[in-house]
Design a protein around this motif. Structure first.
Motif, mmCIF file in Angstrom:
data_model
loop_
_atom_site.group_PDB
_atom_site.id
_atom_site.type_symbol
_atom_site.label_atom_id
_atom_site.label_comp_id
_atom_site.label_asym_id
_atom_site.label_seq_id
_atom_site.Cartn_x
_atom_site.Cartn_y
_atom_site.Cartn_z
ATOM 1 N N ASP A 120 0.151 -8.628 -10.578
ATOM 2 C CA ASP A 120 1.613 -8.594 -10.652
ATOM 3 C C ASP A 120 2.190 -8.338 -9.245
ATOM 4 O O ASP A 120 1.972 -7.269 -8.669
ATOM 5 N N PRO A 121 2.924 -9.328 -8.688
ATOM 6 C CA PRO A 121 3.396 -9.207 -7.296
ATOM 7 C C PRO A 121 4.255 -7.971 -7.072
ATOM 8 O O PRO A 121 4.175 -7.346 -6.006
ATOM 9 N N LYS A 122 5.052 -7.602 -8.082
ATOM 10 C CA LYS A 122 5.955 -6.449 -7.913
ATOM 11 C C LYS A 122 5.142 -5.162 -7.727
ATOM 12 O O LYS A 122 5.391 -4.348 -6.849
ATOM 13 N N ARG A 123 4.149 -5.020 -8.571
ATOM 14 C CA ARG A 123 3.278 -3.836 -8.539
ATOM 15 C C ARG A 123 2.496 -3.787 -7.210
ATOM 16 O O ARG A 123 2.363 -2.750 -6.573
ATOM 17 N N ARG A 124 1.981 -4.945 -6.821
ATOM 18 C CA ARG A 124 1.200 -5.042 -5.586
ATOM 19 C C ARG A 124 2.050 -4.634 -4.384
ATOM 20 O O ARG A 124 1.653 -3.823 -3.561
ATOM 21 N N LYS A 125 3.266 -5.171 -4.339
ATOM 22 C CA LYS A 125 4.156 -4.886 -3.207
ATOM 23 C C LYS A 125 4.559 -3.413 -3.197
ATOM 24 O O LYS A 125 4.704 -2.809 -2.125
ATOM 25 N N GLN A 126 4.713 -2.840 -4.378
ATOM 26 C CA GLN A 126 5.090 -1.422 -4.465
ATOM 27 C C GLN A 126 3.990 -0.547 -3.855
ATOM 28 O O GLN A 126 4.262 0.352 -3.047
ATOM 29 N N ILE A 127 2.742 -0.826 -4.213
ATOM 30 C CA ILE A 127 1.629 -0.012 -3.691
ATOM 31 C C ILE A 127 1.490 -0.216 -2.183
ATOM 32 O O ILE A 127 1.315 0.749 -1.426
ATOM 33 N N ILE A 128 1.610 -1.455 -1.717
ATOM 34 C CA ILE A 128 1.491 -1.720 -0.271
ATOM 35 C C ILE A 128 2.606 -1.001 0.489
ATOM 36 O O ILE A 128 2.362 -0.361 1.519
ATOM 37 N N SER A 129 3.817 -1.072 -0.029
ATOM 38 C CA SER A 129 4.947 -0.433 0.666
ATOM 39 C C SER A 129 4.789 1.078 0.711
ATOM 40 O O SER A 129 5.074 1.707 1.739
ATOM 41 N N MET A 130 4.330 1.664 -0.388
ATOM 42 C CA MET A 130 4.146 3.126 -0.392
ATOM 43 C C MET A 130 3.051 3.526 0.589
ATOM 44 O O MET A 130 3.172 4.510 1.315
ATOM 45 N N ALA A 131 1.973 2.749 0.615
ATOM 46 C CA ALA A 131 0.880 3.046 1.544
ATOM 47 C C ALA A 131 1.374 2.967 2.986
ATOM 48 O O ALA A 131 1.039 3.802 3.828
ATOM 49 N N ALA A 132 2.223 1.971 3.259
ATOM 50 C CA ALA A 132 2.760 1.805 4.617
ATOM 51 C C ALA A 132 3.643 2.999 4.972
ATOM 52 O O ALA A 132 3.573 3.537 6.082
#
Ligand code: 1GP
Length: 254
Positions: free
Chosen positions: A36-48
């Motif tokens: 799920d792109p939304k979920r993926r982007k959320q985790i990447i953004s939080m990690a960043a």
């Protein structure tokens, strides 16, 4: 961006975490679980946002190919290096900054000690990927994981730190540049601090520890025992906000 392209050398980045005695954190993105792109982007953004040191991307089994999307999203949303953590040569491609060239030294499956590497090497060369020679040790952490099942190998016994230490020692003598102690994704419990410290005493190369780390206490114990970089996948997939508490543990003594 160009600066990122020219400056990143992932092995040096990891080695500098070790030499500075910092507590490194890598987030594992399992492309299957983050379709799920939304979920993926959320985790990447939080990690960043929390200054994670590295993304590992890959899995023992891929039922759909979302790898390119993972690498693309990492580049778009962060300047954190991405490293392919391949379950097999079919996962190789351009996109990551480096690839873990894994030898499954806990096992006795020749395919995962040299066979698949022969297939992978020319592709890695063609793609121009930085290659990090890594002694990979699966540890029996309470349940059979996809990694141990797919590899067809017996993991190291949980309560035998001396086997892990001598395995790593032999692999360092053979030229491995880094070690990864892994309970496997979703392990019931993390690798024991006793095993981590035995390996830490045995070799001088950077040591990565992952599998089943779900709490700040477990992260702290792994760091205290000598892990230079811990890897968390499942726990962040289940609760991305956990990164806040894990990060507090990193900063407490680094
Ligand atoms: C698995 O070490 C990684 O190879 C991460 O494991 O998903 O249990 O965090 P978890």
């Amino acid at each position: 961006n160009l600066v990122h392209l020219f400056l990143v050398n992932v092995y040096n980045h990891i080695a500098s975490i070790q030499s500075a005695k910092k507590r490194g954190l890598a987030v594992l993105l399992d492309p299957d679980k983050l379709a799920d792109p939304k979920r993926r982007k959320q985790i990447i953004s939080m990690a960043a946002q929390y200054g994670v040191n590295l993304f590992l991307v890959g899995g023992s089994l891929m039922t759909e190919d979302h790898l390119n999307a993972c690498f693309k999203d990492i580049k778009a949303l962060s300047s954190i290096p991405s490293v392919l953590f391949p379950g097999s040569p079919v996962q190789l491609r351009k996109g990551p900054d480096a690839v873990l060239f894994l030898s499954l030294i806990s096992g006795r499956n020749a395919e995962l000690l040299i066979g698949q590497h022969v297939i992978a090497a020319p592709l890695i060369k063609q793609y121009g990927l930085e290659t990090i020679s890594t002694g990979y040790m699966l540890v029996d952490c309470g349940k059979s994981t996809t990694a141990s099942y797919i590899s067809g190998t017996q993991p190291l016994p949980y309560d035998k730190p001396e086997i892990a230490a001598t395995t790593a020692l032999a692999a360092e003598m053979l030229g491995q540049k880094m070690f990864y102690l892994d309970g496997g994704s979703g392990a019931a419990k993390p690798v024991s601090p006793e095993m981590i410290s035995a390996v830490r005493r045995s070799v001088s190369a950077p040591l990565i520890v992952g599998g089943g780390i779900k709490t700040p206490e477990q992260a702290d114990a792994a760091y205290a025992a000598g892990a230079n970089l811990i890897v968390i996948g499942t726990a962040f997939e289940e609760n991305p906000d956990l990164i806040f508490d894990i990060n507090a543990v990193r900063e407490s003594t680094s």
